[in-house]
Motif scaffolding. Sequence first.
Motif, PDB file in Angstrom:
ATOM      1  N   TYR A   1      -2.241  15.214   3.980  1.00 23.30           N
ATOM      2  CA  TYR A   1      -2.255  14.427   2.915  1.00 23.30           C
ATOM      3  C   TYR A   1      -3.148  15.435   1.904  1.00 23.30           C
ATOM      4  O   TYR A   1      -4.331  15.666   2.173  1.00 23.30           O
TER       5      TYR A   1
ATOM      6  N   GLN B   1     -15.442  15.361   6.195  1.00 19.98           N
ATOM      7  CA  GLN B   1     -15.346  14.251   7.135  1.00 19.98           C
ATOM      8  C   GLN B   1     -14.695  14.423   8.381  1.00 19.98           C
ATOM      9  O   GLN B   1     -13.376  14.920   8.036  1.00 19.98           O
TER      10      GLN B   1
ATOM     11  N   TRP C   1     -19.936  12.630   8.902  1.00 24.55           N
ATOM     12  CA  TRP C   1     -19.682  13.423   7.595  1.00 24.55           C
ATOM     13  C   TRP C   1     -20.706  14.609   7.737  1.00 24.55           C
ATOM     14  O   TRP C   1     -21.559  14.661   8.385  1.00 24.55           O
TER      15      TRP C   1
ATOM     16  N   THR D   1     -11.136  16.082   6.707  1.00 24.99           N
ATOM     17  CA  THR D   1     -10.919  15.660   5.460  1.00 24.99           C
ATOM     18  C   THR D   1     -11.935  16.489   4.797  1.00 24.99           C
ATOM     19  O   THR D   1     -12.944  16.750   5.050  1.00 24.99           O
TER      20      THR D   1
ATOM     21  N   ASP E   1     -12.858  12.301  11.631  1.00 21.36           N
ATOM     22  CA  ASP E   1     -12.739  11.432  12.153  1.00 21.36           C
ATOM     23  C   ASP E   1     -11.974  11.445  13.578  1.00 21.36           C
ATOM     24  O   ASP E   1     -11.111  12.284  13.767  1.00 21.36           O
TER      25      ASP E   1
ATOM     26  N   LYS F   1     -11.030   7.472  -5.561  1.00 23.71           N
ATOM     27  CA  LYS F   1     -11.216   7.161  -3.994  1.00 23.71           C
ATOM     28  C   LYS F   1     -10.542   6.196  -3.318  1.00 23.71           C
ATOM     29  O   LYS F   1      -9.908   6.070  -2.493  1.00 23.71           O
TER      30      LYS F   1
ATOM     31  N   ARG G   1     -17.475  -0.608   4.930  1.00 18.91           N
ATOM     32  CA  ARG G   1     -16.389  -0.566   6.007  1.00 18.91           C
ATOM     33  C   ARG G   1     -15.061   0.298   5.575  1.00 18.91           C
ATOM     34  O   ARG G   1     -14.567   0.861   6.300  1.00 18.91           O
TER      35      ARG G   1
ATOM     36  N   THR H   1     -16.548   8.067  12.667  1.00 16.81           N
ATOM     37  CA  THR H   1     -16.542   9.332  11.587  1.00 16.81           C
ATOM     38  C   THR H   1     -17.886   9.789  11.182  1.00 16.81           C
ATOM     39  O   THR H   1     -18.809   9.276  11.543  1.00 16.81           O
TER      40      THR H   1
ATOM     41  N   ARG I   1     -15.571   3.046   3.682  1.00 19.03           N
ATOM     42  CA  ARG I   1     -16.220   4.374   3.776  1.00 19.03           C
ATOM     43  C   ARG I   1     -15.808   4.777   5.304  1.00 19.03           C
ATOM     44  O   ARG I   1     -15.542   6.010   5.619  1.00 19.03           O
ATOM     45  N   ARG I   2     -15.857   3.869   6.211  1.00 22.50           N
ATOM     46  CA  ARG I   2     -15.765   4.332   7.458  1.00 22.50           C
ATOM     47  C   ARG I   2     -14.230   4.547   8.059  1.00 22.50           C
ATOM     48  O   ARG I   2     -13.957   4.860   9.158  1.00 22.50           O
ATOM     49  N   HIS I   3     -13.380   4.318   7.128  1.00 23.65           N
ATOM     50  CA  HIS I   3     -11.813   4.259   7.264  1.00 23.65           C
ATOM     51  C   HIS I   3     -11.808   5.769   7.422  1.00 23.65           C
ATOM     52  O   HIS I   3     -12.151   6.743   6.824  1.00 23.65           O
ATOM     53  N   ALA I   4     -10.711   6.280   8.507  1.00 27.83           N
ATOM     54  CA  ALA I   4     -10.446   7.644   8.782  1.00 27.83           C
ATOM     55  C   ALA I   4      -9.826   8.090   7.461  1.00 27.83           C
ATOM     56  O   ALA I   4      -8.816   7.559   6.728  1.00 27.83           O
ATOM     57  N   GLY I   5     -10.372   9.347   7.173  1.00 23.32           N
ATOM     58  CA  GLY I   5      -9.807  10.108   5.757  1.00 23.32           C
ATOM     59  C   GLY I   5     -10.015   9.509   4.408  1.00 23.32           C
ATOM     60  O   GLY I   5      -9.362   9.588   3.469  1.00 23.32           O
ATOM     61  N   SER I   6     -10.915   8.278   4.425  1.00 18.04           N
ATOM     62  CA  SER I   6     -11.480   7.983   3.387  1.00 18.04           C
ATOM     63  C   SER I   6     -11.958   8.776   2.251  1.00 18.04           C
ATOM     64  O   SER I   6     -11.576   8.567   1.022  1.00 18.04           O
ATOM     65  N   ALA I   7     -12.706   9.771   2.624  1.00 17.36           N
ATOM     66  CA  ALA I   7     -13.397  10.798   1.583  1.00 17.36           C
ATOM     67  C   ALA I   7     -14.281  10.071   0.859  1.00 17.36           C
ATOM     68  O   ALA I   7     -14.438  10.696  -0.190  1.00 17.36           O
ATOM     69  N   ILE I   8     -14.853   9.107   1.252  1.00 15.73           N
ATOM     70  CA  ILE I   8     -15.834   8.411   0.426  1.00 15.73           C
ATOM     71  C   ILE I   8     -17.286   8.682   1.399  1.00 15.73           C
ATOM     72  O   ILE I   8     -17.521   8.168   2.419  1.00 15.73           O
ATOM     73  N   SER I   9     -17.922   9.582   0.737  1.00 16.18           N
ATOM     74  CA  SER I   9     -19.305   9.797   1.192  1.00 16.18           C
ATOM     75  C   SER I   9     -20.084   8.753   1.136  1.00 16.18           C
ATOM     76  O   SER I   9     -20.135   8.030   0.429  1.00 16.18           O
TER      77      SER I   9
ATOM     78  N   ASN J   1       0.724  -1.160  -0.024  1.00 14.17           N
ATOM     79  CA  ASN J   1       0.038  -0.144  -0.129  1.00 14.17           C
ATOM     80  C   ASN J   1       0.858   1.183  -0.119  1.00 14.17           C
ATOM     81  O   ASN J   1       0.189   2.362   0.170  1.00 14.17           O
TER      82      ASN J   1
ATOM     83  N   SER K   1      -7.954   4.314  -4.661  1.00 12.07           N
ATOM     84  CA  SER K   1      -6.573   4.391  -4.697  1.00 12.07           C
ATOM     85  C   SER K   1      -5.756   5.186  -3.558  1.00 12.07           C
ATOM     86  O   SER K   1      -4.527   5.439  -3.701  1.00 12.07           O
ATOM     87  N   ARG K   2      -6.630   5.966  -2.766  1.00 11.55           N
ATOM     88  CA  ARG K   2      -5.961   6.608  -1.849  1.00 11.55           C
ATOM     89  C   ARG K   2      -5.273   5.839  -1.089  1.00 11.55           C
ATOM     90  O   ARG K   2      -4.092   6.190  -0.564  1.00 11.55           O
ATOM     91  N   CYS K   3      -5.627   4.546  -0.674  1.00 10.51           N
ATOM     92  CA  CYS K   3      -4.921   3.733   0.405  1.00 10.51           C
ATOM     93  C   CYS K   3      -4.244   2.699  -0.207  1.00 10.51           C
ATOM     94  O   CYS K   3      -3.368   1.925   0.315  1.00 10.51           O
ATOM     95  N   HIS K   4      -4.836   2.024  -1.269  1.00  8.10           N
ATOM     96  CA  HIS K   4      -4.244   0.995  -1.693  1.00  8.10           C
ATOM     97  C   HIS K   4      -4.398   0.880  -3.395  1.00  8.10           C
ATOM     98  O   HIS K   4      -5.012   1.727  -4.027  1.00  8.10           O
TER      99      HIS K   4
ATOM    100  N   ARG L   1      -4.285  15.502  -2.211  1.00  7.92           N
ATOM    101  CA  ARG L   1      -4.414  14.775  -3.620  1.00  7.92           C
ATOM    102  C   ARG L   1      -5.269  15.513  -4.713  1.00  7.92           C
ATOM    103  O   ARG L   1      -6.009  16.134  -4.425  1.00  7.92           O
TER     104      ARG L   1
END
Lengths: 384, 125
Positions: A256, A172, A166, A220, A174, B59, B86, A164, B88-96, A124, B61-64, A258
């Motif tokens: 971070y 967002q 929104w 975020t 966290d 979205k 799951r 988290t 989406r709930r990661h910190a900083g995912s930026a996935i609403s 990763n 490719s932010r982490c993997h 992007r």
Amino acid sequence: MKTLLRATLATVIALPIFALGARADALEMERNFAGSAQLDYLAVPTTVDARPFSFDGFTTELAVKLAVDFTPNISANVKICYGCHGFETDMAFVDLRVADQLNFRIGRMNPAFGDFPLRHDPANHRANSKPLPYDMGRMLHRAEWNMSILPSPYVDNGLEVNGTQWFGNDVQLDYALYVVSGLKGNNDALDLDFIQSRSGSLYYVDNNSRPAYGGRVALTLALGDRINATAGISGTYGLYDPAGLLSYAIGGADLYVRFDDLSLRAEYLLRRTEISIGSNPEERFRYGFEDLSKNFFVKDGFYAEVEYPFTPWLEGLFRFDGMRRIGNVAVTSPLRSESAVLRYTLGANVVVERGMRVKVSGEFWDFSDFQDDLVLHLGVVANF
Amino acid sequence: MTTDQTSSSLGRGFGLVLLLLLGLTGCATDFGRRGGLSDQQIAAMPPGVQEDYDLFAYKCSRCHTLSRPLKAQITDMEHWRAYVARMRRHAGSAISEDDGNRVLRFLEYWVKQRKQAEAEEGGAP
């Protein structure tokens, strides 16, 4: 007092379980299995025999992870890693999720700290090595520096409450707060002893019965579909010696950003670590103590990196990182009252196949107390 | 530098170059940036799905790398819904939540494509 604390903890843990039990409705148990493997070769062409101060040659890192959703609100994660220390349990925890905003994580986990640990798996991140503030054993002169500020992955046992929230579709927030065993060291320590945290012979338990605390907050912003940014701050505090007299405190800030395919990352970490002065400090330390209450040293570090996929098969990386240690040192240490290291890394990933990459990088190491060196890495990483 | 040292360095250099050449064989392979889909695969998508794929690629490719979800052996959309939730709930995912629904729309298309490809392979005379 201890009974009261245990009762409180039990209540805190039991309440969400009852709440979740009522919502344990229809979802078949879902399992996800994932993993990665990296083989990396490290060469130090500027030194004939680099073994005394580095792990040059091949290293392998392997990780397999199983995530299971028992119900929409209860899940478990187990991740086993193989690396320089053999097999380790990187994660073994249960998540009890009351809502997106309130999740209880119980077990062995990576307590939330900073941005890099979120992607510490070699599949990763694009570089062959970890950023200096998070390095775990692959930095040059690791023994003299006693590794980094917070070697990643930082694994500990305990309870973390995270969530988290929104605000609309663009913001967002966290958070994570945790109580864990904490880092370890000896009663007469001059620094943390990271090996004790992964040594079964000392048991995977709290060595002083005093939990360590910590947390992270991150904000975020998603600015349209192609730009987003995350800024976070983290901190943790604990006592690390069996007697419970020596403390450590680690703080960090991360950013971070992007822009489309361009990723920029930067972090700063600082650790203040108390040391045991002992009965004969003049025999133990290089410098005299003008004030015996100043029995600590400070280690801080940073990294800034930019990453860009030039083509589907070629991704580039530039990283600038460094670390500094300020404070008294043991008489036998080659470091001084203020020592520093800077590193410049240029790297590329060649994508062989979807899910498999060749990582190549060159690192220039600029030490204040040792000869400067060049390091070359070549690795292959695959994920499944 | 002695002869032993020189040959040792050469040996290391040779190994490095050999592995690099091995890596470069990937240049002709069919995939997109960050382990995603190729331009041809994206062009073959219905118009709405192309935008959903773009969002998925950005979205996720932010982490993997994108190979993780694209190669995941998940064909059930309920499973994907739990998986995306799951992530989406990661910190900083930026996935609403809206982003998550668009990601799921692409994954639904991708699951169908994979099932179709498997059926064609299995049914070939």
